[in-house]
Each structure stands twice: as C-alpha cells, then as structure tokens.
Motif scaffolding. Structure first.
Motif, PDB file in Angstrom:
ATOM      1  N   LEU A 115       4.334  18.997   7.468  1.00 49.82           N
ATOM      2  CA  LEU A 115       4.419  19.488   6.096  1.00 49.82           C
ATOM      3  C   LEU A 115       4.132  18.360   5.111  1.00 49.82           C
ATOM      4  O   LEU A 115       3.376  18.534   4.154  1.00 49.82           O
ATOM      5  CB  LEU A 115       5.809  20.076   5.838  1.00 49.82           C
ATOM      6  CG  LEU A 115       6.147  20.432   4.375  1.00 49.82           C
ATOM      7  CD1 LEU A 115       5.216  21.513   3.852  1.00 49.82           C
ATOM      8  CD2 LEU A 115       7.609  20.871   4.258  1.00 49.82           C
ATOM      9  N   ALA A 116       4.724  17.189   5.353  1.00 50.14           N
ATOM     10  CA  ALA A 116       4.501  16.046   4.462  1.00 50.14           C
ATOM     11  C   ALA A 116       3.019  15.675   4.411  1.00 50.14           C
ATOM     12  O   ALA A 116       2.478  15.387   3.339  1.00 50.14           O
ATOM     13  CB  ALA A 116       5.335  14.854   4.918  1.00 50.14           C
ATOM     14  N   ARG A 117       2.351  15.684   5.567  1.00 40.61           N
ATOM     15  CA  ARG A 117       0.914  15.373   5.575  1.00 40.61           C
ATOM     16  C   ARG A 117       0.124  16.404   4.787  1.00 40.61           C
ATOM     17  O   ARG A 117      -0.806  16.059   4.046  1.00 40.61           O
ATOM     18  CB  ARG A 117       0.413  15.301   7.022  1.00 40.61           C
ATOM     19  CG  ARG A 117       0.806  14.027   7.752  1.00 40.61           C
ATOM     20  CD  ARG A 117       0.078  13.891   9.072  1.00 40.61           C
ATOM     21  NE  ARG A 117       0.566  14.851  10.058  1.00 40.61           N
ATOM     22  CZ  ARG A 117       1.564  14.634  10.898  1.00 40.61           C
ATOM     23  NH1 ARG A 117       2.204  13.458  10.867  1.00 40.61           N
ATOM     24  NH2 ARG A 117       1.945  15.538  11.771  1.00 40.61           N
TER      25      ARG A 117
ATOM     26  N   LYS B 109       3.543   1.130  -2.088  1.00 39.89           N
ATOM     27  CA  LYS B 109       3.923   1.968  -0.947  1.00 39.89           C
ATOM     28  C   LYS B 109       5.329   2.521  -1.178  1.00 39.89           C
ATOM     29  O   LYS B 109       6.265   1.760  -1.460  1.00 39.89           O
ATOM     30  CB  LYS B 109       3.876   1.183   0.361  1.00 39.89           C
ATOM     31  CG  LYS B 109       2.470   0.865   0.859  1.00 39.89           C
ATOM     32  CD  LYS B 109       2.527   0.340   2.282  1.00 39.89           C
ATOM     33  CE  LYS B 109       1.127   0.072   2.819  1.00 39.89           C
ATOM     34  NZ  LYS B 109       0.541  -1.151   2.214  1.00 39.89           N
ATOM     35  N   VAL B 110       5.443   3.845  -1.059  1.00 41.09           N
ATOM     36  CA  VAL B 110       6.708   4.537  -1.299  1.00 41.09           C
ATOM     37  C   VAL B 110       7.069   5.327  -0.051  1.00 41.09           C
ATOM     38  O   VAL B 110       6.291   6.184   0.392  1.00 41.09           O
ATOM     39  CB  VAL B 110       6.596   5.496  -2.501  1.00 41.09           C
ATOM     40  CG1 VAL B 110       7.939   6.181  -2.761  1.00 41.09           C
ATOM     41  CG2 VAL B 110       6.111   4.772  -3.740  1.00 41.09           C
ATOM     42  N   ALA B 111       8.231   5.043   0.519  1.00 43.85           N
ATOM     43  CA  ALA B 111       8.685   5.792   1.691  1.00 43.85           C
ATOM     44  C   ALA B 111       9.724   6.815   1.271  1.00 43.85           C
ATOM     45  O   ALA B 111      10.667   6.504   0.532  1.00 43.85           O
ATOM     46  CB  ALA B 111       9.265   4.859   2.748  1.00 43.85           C
TER      47      ALA B 111
ATOM     48  N   VAL C 272       4.671   7.124   2.476  1.00 42.09           N
ATOM     49  CA  VAL C 272       5.073   7.145   3.875  1.00 42.09           C
ATOM     50  C   VAL C 272       6.235   8.129   3.996  1.00 42.09           C
ATOM     51  O   VAL C 272       7.261   7.961   3.338  1.00 42.09           O
ATOM     52  CB  VAL C 272       5.523   5.752   4.360  1.00 42.09           C
ATOM     53  CG1 VAL C 272       5.872   5.794   5.850  1.00 42.09           C
ATOM     54  CG2 VAL C 272       4.462   4.698   4.076  1.00 42.09           C
ATOM     55  N   ALA C 273       6.070   9.159   4.815  1.00 38.97           N
ATOM     56  CA  ALA C 273       7.136  10.153   5.016  1.00 38.97           C
ATOM     57  C   ALA C 273       7.846   9.859   6.336  1.00 38.97           C
ATOM     58  O   ALA C 273       7.190   9.679   7.372  1.00 38.97           O
ATOM     59  CB  ALA C 273       6.560  11.559   5.027  1.00 38.97           C
TER      60      ALA C 273
ATOM     61  N   ASP D  72       0.394   9.802   3.076  1.00 36.94           N
ATOM     62  CA  ASP D  72      -0.644   8.968   3.678  1.00 36.94           C
ATOM     63  C   ASP D  72      -0.287   8.529   5.091  1.00 36.94           C
ATOM     64  O   ASP D  72      -1.180   8.324   5.927  1.00 36.94           O
ATOM     65  CB  ASP D  72      -0.866   7.736   2.795  1.00 36.94           C
ATOM     66  CG  ASP D  72      -1.310   8.105   1.391  1.00 36.94           C
ATOM     67  OD1 ASP D  72      -2.493   8.423   1.216  1.00 36.94           O
ATOM     68  OD2 ASP D  72      -0.448   8.100   0.482  1.00 36.94           O
ATOM     69  N   HIS D  73       0.993   8.367   5.356  1.00 33.05           N
ATOM     70  CA  HIS D  73       1.465   7.955   6.676  1.00 33.05           C
ATOM     71  C   HIS D  73       2.737   8.739   6.992  1.00 33.05           C
ATOM     72  O   HIS D  73       3.492   9.102   6.079  1.00 33.05           O
ATOM     73  CB  HIS D  73       1.794   6.456   6.716  1.00 33.05           C
ATOM     74  CG  HIS D  73       0.686   5.573   6.236  1.00 33.05           C
ATOM     75  ND1 HIS D  73      -0.374   5.202   7.020  1.00 33.05           N
ATOM     76  CD2 HIS D  73       0.483   4.981   5.019  1.00 33.05           C
ATOM     77  CE1 HIS D  73      -1.193   4.421   6.330  1.00 33.05           C
ATOM     78  NE2 HIS D  73      -0.692   4.274   5.113  1.00 33.05           N
TER      79      HIS D  73
END
Length: 338
Positions: free
Chosen positions: A203-205, A167-169, A192-193, A210-211
């Motif tokens: 925009l991130a989605r 998982k990368v935020a 995760v943004a 993913d989240h």
C-alpha cells in the motif's frame, strides 16, 4: 438515537438508544454521516492512558455530518452545513498557547469522545467554533479519517520541518501512516515506509513510498543505514521499541517525531543521551493539529493531492471493528457509516 457507549473499561461497548441531545449555548447538533475508528478510541474504551475518561461516555473524534440544529448564540454555523467534529472539541482561546497558534496545547481543552461525548452516535453536539467545514469535494467517508489520522500526520510533517530531498521514514503504515507517506511526499521528502506487514508496505508503495522495509524480516536500522540513514523519523506505531529503532536510524541532525501513544503499561522509550547530544538529534512530540491545519488537510484532499484508504462498517459492528484493528486485520482506516 443509536449510540455506542463505553460503560466499563473491561467490557465491550454497548449499543444503546439514547435521547437526541439538545445543543446548548454556542453549540450545534450534528446528524452524523460517518465517523472513523481511531486507535485513540480504543485506548479510551480500555482506559489505557494516565488521564482516563469517565464512563459512561460515547467515543469518536473523526465525526462528519450535517448541522441539524444550532444553539443559542451561534452565528458561525447554519443548518445544513457539513462539518467535522475533531479531537479538539474546545479550547479556551485566551491562554498563551491558544493565542500563539498552539490551541492543541491548551490546558483547558475538551476532547471529543474522551472528556465530552463524541461521534459514535447518530447525533452529536459540538462547540460551533471548533467544528471544521468539510468542502463539497471531500466525501464524508474520506473526511472522517482526515479529521484525525490526516490532520495528525500532516501536523507531524509540518513540525518536522521536512525539506525537499530529505529522507523521511514512516514507522507504521496504517490509518495514520498511509497518510503520513503522502504528506511527506507532498513537501518533497524521499519516503521510507517501515512496517511488519507486506500488504501495508505494498500500500505504501502504491501511495508513492520510495523505499520499504519489513521490520519483521529485516533489521530496520541496518536496512535504513544501508540507504544512508534518514533525516526525519515519524513514528505512528504504538510500541516503545519502534521509537528506539527510529531514533537509531537517524542521521546527524535528524528529527524524531513521536506521534503514536502506547498504553501506559507498555513502559517508557529509552533515549540514549550521548548520541542525542553528539549527533544533534531533536525529539519532537506532535499531537493532532489545529482547526487551520484541518482546513488545509481538507483543501489538499479536495485538490486531489491525497488518497484515503478506508473500509466502511456499521455502528453495530463496533466491537468486531475494534478487534480487527487490534489484530491488524484492517487495510488502513475503518469508518462507521450512518
């Protein structure tokens, strides 16, 4: 030629008519097609950082254009080549950092738009060895943000050592963050943004996050912990408190990658010793990328792996554009077109 010039840290940039510069030994003269506006350019214009540039100077380190002339001794570039002028304008090539593949740490480096004049101008001179070829499949408008925002976040994901399914935020979905989301996905991360703007989270989605977490309405640490925590936090925001939130959301063995640089006056990041030690947390500083990194960024874009979100502007809109960036009124990146 027309150039946007910083004459004083307390004043707006001035549009000036300047002579077209002559390329010197080992240099090329580039007729600019585009140049992105990076937050670093704003920090430079305001003298925000401890080591300050010296006015008058021309900012700009996301420059893309065509080689118009070559200086004495240049054999690696030809007239007509499309090249990018990145932040790393020159490095010595001899120190241990340079020879080990970390030229961005060279203590003798020169930086475009900071220690040497940059690309907020119709023409710019640059070290022929440090400009990077832009493939035909990459448009000048896309190439400009990739030259800094792209290579900076690409390098951050590289040094984080992201493994598939980690998982990368991404904290801050803007000019850098929207590309960081994509690079994290390319290497297999579950993304995760985090931002305070619903438009940027949308925009991130759209780019594959993913989240998403709106830190203006939700405690980001609690929201991320509800997802099981994160393995990697990449912080492109420029507020020290956001770095602290990112740290707090990390799982055991997590990596905090610091990318954004706040003004000197914003104070330090607080780093708790016990959680750092007991949870085995790594704190990594990541600054831009090398010429090879930028070459890879362009290759990925040419292969259709990334999308650049950018709005075109004209150079005479430079001060309005800076105000828009500071107010958060931009979709991702602003790009001056010549």
């Amino acid at each position: 030629m027309k150039a946007a010039v910083v004459t004083d840290f307390t004043q707006p940039l001035e549009l000036q008519d300047r002579p077209i510069p002559e390329p010197g030994l080992g240099q090329v003269l580039v007729r600019m097609e585009t140049c992105g506006l990076c937050h670093t350019d704003i920090h430079a214009a305001h003298g925000d950082w401890p080591v300050k540039p010296t006015p008058p100077f021309v900012p700009g380190h996301e420059g893309v254009g065509v080689v118009d002339r070559v200086g004495e001794g240049v054999t690696v570039r030809d007239v007509g080549d499309r090249v990018a002028i990145p932040w790393l304008g020159h490095a010595c090539g001899r120190c241990d950092h340079c020879v080990s593949g970390w030229e961005t740490l060279c203590e003798q480096q020169q930086n475009s738009g900071y220690s040497v004049d940059g690309a907020f101008a119709e023409y710019a001179v640059a070290d022929a060895d440090f400009v990077v070829t832009v493939p035909d499949a990459v448009s000048p408008r896309d190439a400009a943000p990739l030259t800094c925002a792209g290579v900076t976040t690409y390098k951050a994901i590289k040094v984080a050592g992201v493994r598939p399914a980690e998982k990368v935020a991404i904290f801050g979905v803007g000019g850098l963050g929207h590309l960081a989301v994509q690079y994290a996905r390319i290497v297999g991360g579950i993304v995760v943004a985090v931002d305070v703007d619903d438009t940027k989270l949308e925009l991130a989605r759209s780019l594959g996050a993913d989240h998403t977490v709106n830190a203006a309405t939700t405690d980001p640490v609690a929201a991320i912990e509800a997802l099981g925590g994160i393995d990697v936090a990449v912080v492109t925001a420029v507020i020290p408190a956001v770095f602290e939130q990112a740290f707090a959301a990390l799982r055991r063995g997590g990596r905090l990658v610091c990318v954004g640089l706040p003004p000197e006056t914003d104070g330090p990041m607080s780093l708790p010793i016990f959680p750092t030690v007991l949870k085995g947390i790594s704190v990594i500083g990541s600054i831009v990328g090398t010429r090879q990194d930028l070459t890879e960024v362009f290759e990925l874009h040419a292969a259709g792996r990334t999308t650049v979100v950018a709005e075109p502007r004209k150079l005479d809109q430079v001060n309005e554009s800076i105000a828009d960036v500071l107010a958060g009124r931009t979709p991702a990146r602003l790009v001056f077109e010549f």
